[in-house]
Design a protein around this motif. Structure first.
Motif, PDB file in Angstrom:
ATOM      1  N   LEU B  65      14.495  45.174  20.923  1.00  0.00           N
ATOM      2  CA  LEU B  65      13.865  44.058  20.233  1.00  0.00           C
ATOM      3  C   LEU B  65      14.634  43.710  18.968  1.00  0.00           C
ATOM      4  N   PHE B  66      15.196  44.732  18.332  1.00  0.00           N
ATOM      5  CA  PHE B  66      15.904  44.484  17.082  1.00  0.00           C
ATOM      6  C   PHE B  66      17.357  44.084  17.311  1.00  0.00           C
ATOM      7  N   SER B  67      17.873  44.239  18.517  1.00  0.00           N
ATOM      8  CA  SER B  67      19.292  43.913  18.678  1.00  0.00           C
ATOM      9  C   SER B  67      19.533  42.839  19.733  1.00  0.00           C
ATOM     10  N   ASP B  68      18.494  42.059  20.088  1.00  0.00           N
ATOM     11  CA  ASP B  68      18.671  40.920  20.995  1.00  0.00           C
ATOM     12  C   ASP B  68      19.221  41.311  22.362  1.00  0.00           C
ATOM     13  N   THR B  69      18.949  42.520  22.813  1.00  0.00           N
ATOM     14  CA  THR B  69      19.479  42.930  24.114  1.00  0.00           C
ATOM     15  C   THR B  69      18.336  43.423  24.980  1.00  0.00           C
ATOM     16  N   LEU B  70      17.303  42.607  25.174  1.00  0.00           N
ATOM     17  CA  LEU B  70      16.099  43.074  25.854  1.00  0.00           C
ATOM     18  C   LEU B  70      16.420  43.731  27.197  1.00  0.00           C
ATOM     19  N   GLY B  71      15.981  44.999  27.356  1.00  0.00           N
ATOM     20  CA  GLY B  71      16.155  45.694  28.621  1.00  0.00           C
ATOM     21  C   GLY B  71      17.378  46.588  28.680  1.00  0.00           C
ATOM     22  N   LEU B  72      18.362  46.350  27.817  1.00  0.00           N
ATOM     23  CA  LEU B  72      19.621  47.102  27.902  1.00  0.00           C
ATOM     24  C   LEU B  72      19.437  48.557  27.486  1.00  0.00           C
ATOM     25  N   LEU B 122      26.847  61.492  26.879  1.00  0.00           N
ATOM     26  CA  LEU B 122      27.852  60.786  27.684  1.00  0.00           C
ATOM     27  C   LEU B 122      27.186  59.908  28.730  1.00  0.00           C
ATOM     28  N   ILE B 123      26.163  60.434  29.408  1.00  0.00           N
ATOM     29  CA  ILE B 123      25.475  59.654  30.445  1.00  0.00           C
ATOM     30  C   ILE B 123      24.848  58.397  29.840  1.00  0.00           C
ATOM     31  N   HIS B 124      24.115  58.591  28.746  1.00  0.00           N
ATOM     32  CA  HIS B 124      23.441  57.443  28.111  1.00  0.00           C
ATOM     33  C   HIS B 124      24.443  56.378  27.682  1.00  0.00           C
ATOM     34  N   HIS B 125      25.509  56.798  26.983  1.00  0.00           N
ATOM     35  CA  HIS B 125      26.477  55.829  26.475  1.00  0.00           C
ATOM     36  C   HIS B 125      27.199  55.144  27.612  1.00  0.00           C
ATOM     37  N   PHE B 126      27.497  55.911  28.663  1.00  0.00           N
ATOM     38  CA  PHE B 126      28.197  55.314  29.800  1.00  0.00           C
ATOM     39  C   PHE B 126      27.368  54.178  30.395  1.00  0.00           C
ATOM     40  N   PHE B 127      26.086  54.453  30.670  1.00  0.00           N
ATOM     41  CA  PHE B 127      25.263  53.414  31.290  1.00  0.00           C
ATOM     42  C   PHE B 127      25.020  52.265  30.321  1.00  0.00           C
ATOM     43  N   LEU B 128      24.788  52.591  29.054  1.00  0.00           N
ATOM     44  CA  LEU B 128      24.517  51.551  28.054  1.00  0.00           C
ATOM     45  C   LEU B 128      25.679  50.557  27.962  1.00  0.00           C
ATOM     46  N   LEU B 129      26.897  51.107  27.793  1.00  0.00           N
ATOM     47  CA  LEU B 129      28.029  50.208  27.548  1.00  0.00           C
ATOM     48  C   LEU B 129      28.491  49.522  28.832  1.00  0.00           C
ATOM     49  N   GLU B 132      26.166  46.701  29.382  1.00  0.00           N
ATOM     50  CA  GLU B 132      26.364  45.649  28.387  1.00  0.00           C
ATOM     51  C   GLU B 132      27.520  44.744  28.785  1.00  0.00           C
ATOM     52  N   VAL B 133      28.616  45.354  29.233  1.00  0.00           N
ATOM     53  CA  VAL B 133      29.803  44.557  29.556  1.00  0.00           C
ATOM     54  C   VAL B 133      29.682  43.970  30.952  1.00  0.00           C
ATOM     55  N   PHE B 134      29.301  44.839  31.920  1.00  0.00           N
ATOM     56  CA  PHE B 134      29.080  44.423  33.303  1.00  0.00           C
ATOM     57  C   PHE B 134      30.284  43.748  33.928  1.00  0.00           C
ATOM     58  N   LYS B 135      31.464  44.290  33.632  1.00  0.00           N
ATOM     59  CA  LYS B 135      32.675  43.729  34.231  1.00  0.00           C
ATOM     60  C   LYS B 135      33.582  44.903  34.565  1.00  0.00           C
ATOM     61  N   SER B 137      36.694  44.709  35.259  1.00  0.00           N
ATOM     62  CA  SER B 137      38.042  44.510  34.739  1.00  0.00           C
ATOM     63  C   SER B 137      38.219  45.081  33.336  1.00  0.00           C
ATOM     64  N   GLU B 138      37.115  45.358  32.657  1.00  0.00           N
ATOM     65  CA  GLU B 138      37.247  45.874  31.291  1.00  0.00           C
ATOM     66  C   GLU B 138      36.922  47.359  31.228  1.00  0.00           C
ATOM     67  N   ILE B 139      37.052  48.062  32.373  1.00  0.00           N
ATOM     68  CA  ILE B 139      36.544  49.430  32.471  1.00  0.00           C
ATOM     69  C   ILE B 139      37.244  50.389  31.501  1.00  0.00           C
ATOM     70  N   ILE B 140      38.563  50.200  31.291  1.00  0.00           N
ATOM     71  CA  ILE B 140      39.300  51.114  30.406  1.00  0.00           C
ATOM     72  C   ILE B 140      38.779  50.961  28.984  1.00  0.00           C
ATOM     73  N   ASN B 141      38.640  49.713  28.580  1.00  0.00           N
ATOM     74  CA  ASN B 141      38.107  49.427  27.248  1.00  0.00           C
ATOM     75  C   ASN B 141      36.714  50.030  27.084  1.00  0.00           C
ATOM     76  N   THR B 142      35.873  49.845  28.121  1.00  0.00           N
ATOM     77  CA  THR B 142      34.505  50.366  28.053  1.00  0.00           C
ATOM     78  C   THR B 142      34.504  51.887  27.952  1.00  0.00           C
ATOM     79  N   LEU B 143      35.332  52.544  28.792  1.00  0.00           N
ATOM     80  CA  LEU B 143      35.338  54.009  28.786  1.00  0.00           C
ATOM     81  C   LEU B 143      35.784  54.547  27.438  1.00  0.00           C
ATOM     82  N   SER B 144      36.790  53.904  26.834  1.00  0.00           N
ATOM     83  CA  SER B 144      37.223  54.404  25.530  1.00  0.00           C
ATOM     84  C   SER B 144      36.115  54.214  24.505  1.00  0.00           C
TER      85      SER B 144
END
Lengths: 279, 171
Positions: B65-72, B122-129, B132-135, B137-144
């Motif tokens: 609610l505070f970060s405009d990402t409802l459901g993420l 690690l599990i939480h951050h992996f799913f969260l990010l 968020e990106v849902f692409k 093609s940006e997997i390397i960037n997301t993993l880092s």
């Protein structure tokens, strides 16, 4: 029946996972749609109010930077004042200006919340439909472009910032006829990429990137940033130009929402064009 | 009763800390710590599953609610809650402890808590990010981003745990 119940209670964690996952993913997908954006975000009255309170501290800490940018803007406005030009005409009379009609109006508003670090970033400002803000209006700051109004309540609006994967602002290099969409690749909040510029363009370093004035949202020539470096992607015929944003999103405190008085007229005309083509 | 109060207080404190302070702490441009998951990590072992999932969902939604990402954040937290039940079922024997233990550093020891926090973060951050990106093609960037954010979160989790370490030992 008992076996079924045993099975469910043995793996109850898994069933809870499924139930809550369905709820939250539904919310996630619904909320991602620009058109169907829900009201449960920081433009909400309660959350916007809380942020406004907390923001008092932030505002104090950023006073230096804000003063600096406001002073700069003051200077540039002073330079446009009538009093700073030498008037060499002899006869003076008051003329009611009937040639220029006001096309763009600016609504001042204060940033009460912002995100910079996500892949998709938003800002919340403390003016809403009461001040005449509507969804889809452009937003600029003292130094340059900021984003597009995304969602509006009575007293607050949230802005989809330029640092968002769905924001595409048509922009061009100042003095050139070419234009293309501006994309943020999600890496550095100070840099965006201007794409689809033909590579025959002779690009000068430090050239200014400005809005193209096409469309109804932004006036022509609002500063976006300065060309950082240009490269051709994969031997194509278009340049990918890296642009350093002139807006410092870390320090932004005040923004102006742009109201286009002729927006409806232009849109009605363009929609009519589309319809007649389809027929 | 005291337990409920502590957890309620922890909930409010962590959400406030996350949305007002940590959201603005940035390293390398894009990496933020998500300390609020500590609330889910520290819920007592005997929390029934329905309550665990409801609370995880609630804290996720509050941050959303505070970060405009409802459901993420809610999605990531529910997944986190599920993996918490799995890890606890695998590593903790129920008859092994004497009187209501909690999954804290002070009670469970450094080794256990470190792996518990590491895997779940690690599990939480992996799913969260990723959500968020849902692409792809940006997997390397997301993993880092996942790794740097996880490191940042883990450091904060251990700092928080060490601050409250002594108090719990005395009790």
């Amino acid at each position: 029946m008992i076996n079924l119940w045993r099975f469910i209670s043995r793996f109850n964690a898994f069933f809870f996972l499924i139930i809550y996952l369905v709820i939250s993913i539904t919310l996630l997908i619904k909320n991602n749609d620009f058109q169907k954006a829900s009201v449960y975000n920081s433009s909400n009255e309660i959350i916007g109010g809380i942020y406004q309170k907390v923001n008092i501290v932030n505002k104090y800490l950023n006073l230096n930077l804000v003063n600096d940018s406001l002073a700069k803007e003051n200077i540039s406005l002073h330079n446009q004042l009538k009093s700073s030009f030498l008037n060499d005409s002899i006869v003076t009379k008051i003329v009611t200006d009937t040639i220029n009609k006001v096309k763009y109006e600016y609504i001042l508003s204060e940033v009460v919340n912002k995100s910079i670090t996500s892949r998709n970033n938003y800002l919340t400002i403390n003016r809403g439909s009461k001040a005449g803000i509507k969804k889809g209006m452009g937003v600029i700051g003292p130094n340059g472009i900021v984003g597009i109004v995304w969602n509006v309540t009575k007293n607050f609006s949230s802005i989809q910032s330029i640092l968002h994967e769905d924001t595409r602002i048509t922009s061009s290099i100042e003095g050139s006829p070419y234009f293309g969409p501006l994309i943020w690749e999600g890496k550095d909040p100070n840099y965006v990429t201007l794409t689809d510029i033909p590579n025959q363009l002779n690009l000068k370093p430090k050239a200014r990137v400005v809005t193209s004035g096409l469309g109804v949202i932004f006036p022509k020539g609002v500063l976006i940033g300065i060309v950082d470096k240009a490269g051709v992607k994969g031997g194509g015929s278009f340049l990918d130009i890296s642009v350093k944003l002139s807006t410092n999103f870390y320090a932004i405190e005040y923004v102006y929402v742009i109201k286009n008085n002729y927006q409806t007229e232009q849109e009605t005309l363009e929609d009519a064009n589309k319809e007649s083509v389809n027929d | 009763m005291i337990k409920i109060l502590t957890n309620a207080l922890r909930f409010i404190l962590l959400v406030a800390l996350q949305v007002f302070l940590l959201k603005n702490m940035v390293i390398y441009g894009l990496n933020v710590p998500y300390l609020y998951i500590l609330f889910v990590l520290l819920l007592p072992f005997e929390t029934p599953n329905w309550l665990l999932f409801t609370l995880a969902f609630l804290i996720g939604i509050s941050v959303d609610l505070f970060s405009d990402t409802l459901g993420l954040h809610a999605t990531a937290c529910v997944i986190l809650a599920f993996f918490r039940t799995v890890i606890i079922r695998v590593t903790v024997q129920e008859d092994n402890y004497d009187s209501d233990p909690e999954p804290t550093l002070a009670i469970m020891g450094f080794r256990w808590f470190f792996f518990y926090a590491l895997i779940l973060t690690l599990i939480h951050h992996f799913f969260l990010l990723t959500f968020e990106v849902f692409k792809f093609s940006e997997i390397i960037n997301t993993l880092s981003r996942v790794f740097i954010s996880s490191l940042f979160t883990l450091i904060l989790i251990f700092i928080a745990e060490l601050i409250f370490f002594r108090k719990k030992e005395r009790k």
